[in-house]
Enzyme design. Structure first.
Site, short mmCIF file in Angstrom:
data_model
loop_
_atom_site.label_atom_id
_atom_site.label_comp_id
_atom_site.label_asym_id
_atom_site.label_seq_id
_atom_site.Cartn_x
_atom_site.Cartn_y
_atom_site.Cartn_z
N SER A 1 5.62 -73.04 47.92
CA SER A 1 6.26 -72.20 48.84
C SER A 1 7.40 -72.81 49.59
O SER A 1 8.36 -72.17 49.97
CB SER A 1 5.07 -71.74 49.83
OG SER A 1 4.43 -72.98 50.43
N HIS B 1 -1.86 -72.51 43.74
CA HIS B 1 -1.15 -72.93 45.30
C HIS B 1 -1.93 -72.35 46.50
O HIS B 1 -3.23 -72.72 46.35
CB HIS B 1 0.09 -72.44 45.35
CG HIS B 1 0.98 -73.18 46.55
ND1 HIS B 1 0.81 -74.11 47.24
CD2 HIS B 1 2.29 -72.61 47.02
CE1 HIS B 1 1.68 -74.35 48.30
NE2 HIS B 1 2.59 -73.51 48.06
N ASP C 1 -7.58 -76.50 50.71
CA ASP C 1 -8.26 -75.18 50.41
C ASP C 1 -9.78 -75.31 50.08
O ASP C 1 -10.29 -74.12 50.11
CB ASP C 1 -7.68 -74.46 49.31
CG ASP C 1 -6.14 -74.39 49.58
OD1 ASP C 1 -5.74 -73.74 50.55
OD2 ASP C 1 -5.19 -74.45 48.51
N ARG D 1 -6.09 -82.72 55.42
CA ARG D 1 -6.43 -81.55 56.04
C ARG D 1 -7.57 -80.96 55.75
O ARG D 1 -8.50 -80.22 56.58
CB ARG D 1 -5.17 -80.34 55.52
CG ARG D 1 -3.67 -80.95 55.78
CD ARG D 1 -2.94 -80.16 54.92
NE ARG D 1 -2.84 -80.10 53.51
CZ ARG D 1 -2.45 -79.54 52.48
NH1 ARG D 1 -1.64 -78.66 52.93
NH2 ARG D 1 -2.68 -79.68 51.12
N HIS E 1 -4.87 -82.14 42.96
CA HIS E 1 -3.29 -82.01 43.78
C HIS E 1 -2.20 -82.76 42.98
O HIS E 1 -2.29 -83.74 42.17
CB HIS E 1 -3.11 -82.78 45.23
CG HIS E 1 -2.15 -82.02 46.15
ND1 HIS E 1 -0.77 -82.69 45.97
CD2 HIS E 1 -2.25 -81.07 47.00
CE1 HIS E 1 -0.18 -82.04 46.92
NE2 HIS E 1 -0.98 -80.93 47.65
#
Ligand code: HAX
Length: 440
Positions: free
Chosen positions: A241, A271, A373, A327, A318
């Site tokens: 992105s 993604h 995620d 995160r 990743h």
């Protein structure tokens, strides 16, 4: 808005002058070599971009202007009595490189509230789409519809000088960020709440207003959205992105065109769409096993089955990280504070214990650890936001902060059109057979 804009231009143009000086002396210094594997396999590790807003270390995770996520949670201003960082503060940090004061953050909140009006034709464009259209498609189309508002496109048509590009890019950035929560909430209420829309509340901070327009007034949910909007904002420049927004922006496509392109990349399952896929994967497992709290043995068997079926385990792996994503950890800390007894949240934590050794044992997956995620959907579900197809739109609203801040930097730096070189396999073979001297 003078404060932030003037300070940004001062900081960025000073840095731009330093870069010009640096390149005069070191412009021909060789940085790295590139292997054939890198060319054929997603350009992993090739240094080819400058992004000032954040830096990703494979072992340590993301740092925003040198600050780790736990540091941001502590240092960025909160609302009175709150514990979670205000994303307005992160935006200030990415633009200026300095942790803002409470007053500076409140100023950004007020500016974004003032600029948040979305023209009706954007809602008409959304309404023209079938309701079953994926929310990310609706989001991208709405951003495109809003492009008529681009001050950069207008200024370019009127013949703006190159040295002034950054100014309307900055204004477009502020206007777009201000409007995205309203657009996202409109899509949500249209698709899932029978078009029963909620008007913005200009007294709230950017995240709380977003939560309010979605239809959630719980203070815990507001805090979650503040954290969510902060941690998803940026992940240095090479992710799909960010890189797409930067690339399209390098053609001097305005921030609306550039962000819409970036959002189309975020909508891919490898993604940003992974947050939707994680929840679907867990719910499918629970349905098959007829349970709402599968045991670790059951999870392990389901992971093995997923791999055997030739699918990825969403939320794990990743391209750069080689450890648990900070995160993910920040969301785990939040979950322990606010919803430790939620069964879906507990399942996410059980999956975290089970998956890494199984992925490691395959011998081919470079990073067996969870990414951002793997966790986010379970927290949203806890507060009643059940519609996982919408989760990537929330990611997109946050990601706009980082990629648009970077676009402002790109234009002060006067980065040229991005145009790397590609080769053909025929040429590669000729080169390997020494039939041609170089690949250039
Ligand atoms: N489950 C199963 N297999 C996986 C895997 C996973 N979670 N992660 C990687 N692999 C596989 C790859 O598909 C690849 O297989 P092949 O050799 O058969 O093609 C192999 O392991 C090597 O891949 P890698 O080098 O470890 O990983 P990549 O850098 O190529 O890919 C991905 C990184 C994130 C795309 C990958 O780990 C993946 O598909 N993960 C699941 C989807 C996901 O969670 N995406 C979100 C990532 C974070 C993000 O951007 N959020 O927005």
């Amino acid at each position: 808005m003078g404060q932030l804009k003037e300070a940004f231009y001062e900081v960025a143009s000073k840095s731009s002058i330093e870069i010009k000086e640096m390149l005069k002396t070191h412009g021909d210094t060789v940085v790295d070599t590139v292997t054939l594997s890198q060319i054929y396999q997603g350009m992993r590790g090739i240094i080819g971009l400058v992004t000032e807003t954040s830096l990703l270390d494979s072992e340590e995770g993301i740092r925003f202007r040198g600050h780790s996520i736990p540091e941001l949670v502590e240092k960025l201003p909160h609302i009175e009595g709150g514990t979670q960082p205000l994303p307005e503060g992160l935006f200030h940090l990415m633009m200026l490189g300095e942790v803002p004061t409470q007053e500076q953050v409140e100023h950004i909140s007020a500016v974004w509230a003032r600029r948040s009006h979305v023209p009706n034709y954007v809602f008409d464009a959304i309404e023209a789409l079938p309701v079953h259209t994926h929310p990310m498609t609706q989001f991208s189309i709405a951003i495109m519809a809003l492009q008529t508002e681009s001050l950069f496109a207008k200024a370019y048509n009127e013949g703006i000088s190159k040295k002034d590009y950054w100014d309307p890019i900055f204004e477009d950035t502020m206007n777009l960020i201000a409007r995205l929560p309203r657009i996202a909430a409109y899509i949500y209420r249209r698709k899932y709440k029978n078009g029963d829309h909620i008007q913005p509340n200009g007294m709230l901070d950017w995240s709380a207003n977003f939560a309010h327009m979605l239809g959630y007034e719980d203070e815990g949910f507001r805090e979650l959205i503040r954290l969510y909007m902060t941690i998803h904002a940026d992940h240095e420049g090479g992710n799909v992105s960010a890189h797409t927004t930067h690339l399209v922006g390098s053609a001097l496509s305005d921030p609306y065109l550039s962000l819409a392109a970036g959002m189309n990349g975020l909508a891919g399952p490898l993604h940003g769409l992974a947050n939707q896929e994680v929840i679907r994967w867990i719910e499918e497992m629970n349905r098959e096993l007829d349970t709402d709290l599968p045991t670790k043995e059951q999870i392990a068997a389901y992971v093995e089955k997923t791999l055997k079926d030739g699918k990825v385990v969403p939320g794990y792996g990743h391209a750069v990280l080689r450890k648990t994503d900070p995160r993910f950890e920040a969301q785990q800390v939040f979950g322990k504070q606010y919803c430790a007894d939620d069964k879906l949240v507990q399942t996410v934590w059980n999956i975290y214990e089970v998956v890494p050794p199984i992925l490691s044992a395959t011998g081919k997956i470079k990073n067996p650890w969870p990414n951002v995620d793997a966790h986010s959907g379970a927290l949203l579900k806890h507060y009643g936001l059940m519609e996982e197809d919408f989760y990537t739109v929330m990611f997109g609203v946050s990601r706009a902060l980082g990629v648009l801040a970077s676009l402002c930097w790109d234009r002060v730096y006067a980065f040229p059109l991005e145009r790397p070189k590609s080769v053909t396999t025929h040429q590669v073979k000729q080169w390997l057979n020494k039939e041609i001297p170089t690949l250039e």
